[in-house]
Design an enzyme around this catalytic site. Structure first.
Site, PDB file in Angstrom:
ATOM      1  N   CYS A  20       0.888  -1.162   0.000  1.00  0.00           N
ATOM      2  CA  CYS A  20       0.000   0.000   0.000  1.00  0.00           C
ATOM      3  C   CYS A  20       0.926   1.212   0.000  1.00  0.00           C
ATOM      4  O   CYS A  20       1.534   1.530   1.015  1.00  0.00           O
ATOM      5  CB  CYS A  20      -0.896   0.004   1.230  1.00  0.00           C
ATOM      6  N   CYS A  59      -0.752   4.420   2.232  1.00  0.00           N
ATOM      7  CA  CYS A  59      -0.790   4.350   3.711  1.00  0.00           C
ATOM      8  C   CYS A  59      -0.259   2.986   4.106  1.00  0.00           C
ATOM      9  O   CYS A  59       0.917   2.721   3.837  1.00  0.00           O
ATOM     10  CB  CYS A  59      -2.173   4.697   4.266  1.00  0.00           C
ATOM     11  N   SER A  60      -1.084   2.123   4.706  1.00  0.00           N
ATOM     12  CA  SER A  60      -0.568   0.807   5.087  1.00  0.00           C
ATOM     13  C   SER A  60      -1.681  -0.225   5.055  1.00  0.00           C
ATOM     14  O   SER A  60      -1.757  -1.077   5.933  1.00  0.00           O
ATOM     15  CB  SER A  60       0.041   0.866   6.488  1.00  0.00           C
ATOM     16  N   CYS A  61      -2.541  -0.152   4.033  1.00  0.00           N
ATOM     17  CA  CYS A  61      -3.693  -1.060   3.946  1.00  0.00           C
ATOM     18  C   CYS A  61      -3.214  -2.510   3.930  1.00  0.00           C
ATOM     19  O   CYS A  61      -2.240  -2.843   3.251  1.00  0.00           O
ATOM     20  CB  CYS A  61      -4.495  -0.754   2.694  1.00  0.00           C
TER      21      CYS A  61
END
Lengths: 212, 219
Positions: free
Chosen positions: A114, A117-119
């Protein structure tokens, strides 16, 4: 109050936090304010922490992969409609609402990132590791996936296609790793024990002797 | 917004630091921040897109310096204040304002199991006709909105092929700013690595990016 509350936090070498005690103190102050105002229930917080520390993690994903390896009909359902097939195994919830499963083969290697962000697919892999959320991985995985894989010790041959999945929407991706040779006699449970979290992100290749 | 959070293709971030046997939380406060986020989210004052955007709005130097849960702590604290659940003075003093009423938590212990099993489903009932179908050639528009977007910079202006239609999904670019869900079609778009990164990229490699219909034009 210059903090020195770093005692329990030795032994990891990443740049995790600059002033260790500061966020700890601010978090404590915020929690006590929210509890006093009746906005959060501290017992609910305990239960949420416990769930992600002890129940919701990569063992869930490993059970899905092992099932897919031993049950061709399940594998077909998993690749056709990941969400429904994962829900069959009882794994649902936030950040796993819209699942797509991508299969690694000798010709195709899949890698999930991702960049924005940090999905990450929480119900099947738990909360993401620090490296997955870090600037080096997020910046490089889309541009030089083979270099990134090499840093993880994974060599992908020139004639293998590398597919990177950038999780820019609410679709969450799970990699179905290749079943290692020599595991034909293992039970579903024994297979699940071989499957690493990293292999389901796409940064690990499984070998029969591998330990999660 | 063209922020530092939009990291795809940046140089200079260094090697990946993989930690063996990494704990879920590295310190107790990280777990508390995670849990507080879920518990305050249950008040329904903001949405997932707004909480992502709040983190993107951190000053760039702070964004790069802070750990993941420090960013969550900063972002969620801002949201609590902006949406009136707490005041800036209460954050600073750590005490509820004198005479303020005590609420009943939106998420109690009894509700946690159900909350964990329940997702936040963002696919909506498909009525509008999709403009694109699998196999069609498209170009990602060169959009540079100052607000929230999920169109990464590295893909803008690049040509790709529709790989699959995911259905109709809530649109983060408006939802993050409380301008409505404005759902639209979402596609997986397949970009050749050479289209994105030039001739030094492997001819076999590619990136799949999920893109809403309004990010795309037909070729």
């Amino acid at each position: 109050m210059q903090g020195h509350a770093h005692g329990q936090e030795h032994g990891h070498d990443h740049d995790h936090q600059v002033v260790p005690s500061d966020p700890a103190l601010r978090t404590k102050a915020l929690e006590s304010l929210l509890v006093e105002k009746g906005l959060v229930d501290p017992k609910a917080l305990d239960a949420l922490v416990d769930a992600y520390e002890n129940k919701i993690g990569p063992r869930n994903g490993a059970r899905i992969v092992a099932r897919a390896w031993v049950d061709p009909a399940y594998k077909k359902r998993l690749l056709a409609d990941g969400g429904a097939a994962i829900a069959e195994m009882g794994y649902e919830g936030a950040q796993g609402e819209h699942m797509v499963v991508v299969e690694n083969t000798p010709k195709v290697h899949n890698l999930v990132v991702c960049t924005l962000c940090s999905c990450y697919p929480w119900p099947v892999l738990g909360l993401p590791p620090v490296w997955y959320k870090s600037a080096p991985y997020r910046s490089r995985a889309v541009m030089e996936p083979r270099g990134v894989l090499r840093e993880f010790g994974v060599e992908v041959s020139e004639d293998t296609e590398v597919r990177v999945w950038d999780s820019t929407a609410e679709i969450r991706y799970l990699v179905l790793p290749e079943r290692p040779a020599g595991t034909e006699k293992l039970s579903e449970e024994e297979l699940a024990a071989l499957i690493t979290r990293d292999s389901m992100i796409g940064v690990d290749k499984l070998t029969p002797g591998a330990k999660p | 917004m063209n922020g530092v959070h939009d990291m795809g293709g940046m140089h200079g971030m260094g090697p990946i630091q993989h930690e063996k046997n990494e704990p879920v939380f590295h310190a107790a406060w990280e777990g508390r921040v995670y849990a507080i986020n879920r518990a305050i989210g249950a008040w329904g004052k903001w949405n997932l897109d707004a909480s992502r955007h709040e983190i993107e709005r951190l000053p760039p130097a702070d964004y790069l310096r802070m750990s993941y849960y420090e960013k969550w702590l900063a972002g969620r604290t801002e949201l609590l204040v902006k949406h009136g659940l707490v005041t800036r003075e209460e954050i600073e003093s750590g005490k509820p304002a004198a005479g303020s009423a005590k609420a009943t938590p939106a998420l109690t212990l009894a509700g946690v199991t159900a909350a964990l099993a329940r997702g936040n489903y963002r696919r909506v009932d498909p009525k509008a006709k999709a403009r694109f179908k699998a196999g069609q050639h498209v170009r990602a528009l060169n959009l540079n909105p100052a607000g929230h977007t999920r169109l990464p910079r590295y893909a803008r202006g690049k040509q790709g092929v529709i790989a699959r239609h995911h259905g109709i999904f809530v649109f983060p670019d408006t939802n993050a700013h409380f301008l409505g869900e404005q759902p639209r079609h979402l596609y997986s778009v397949h970009f050749a690595a050479r289209e994105l990164w030039g001739a030094t990229a492997s001819p076999r490699d590619s990136v799949f990016i999920d893109m809403w219909e309004s990010y795309l034009e037909r070729l």
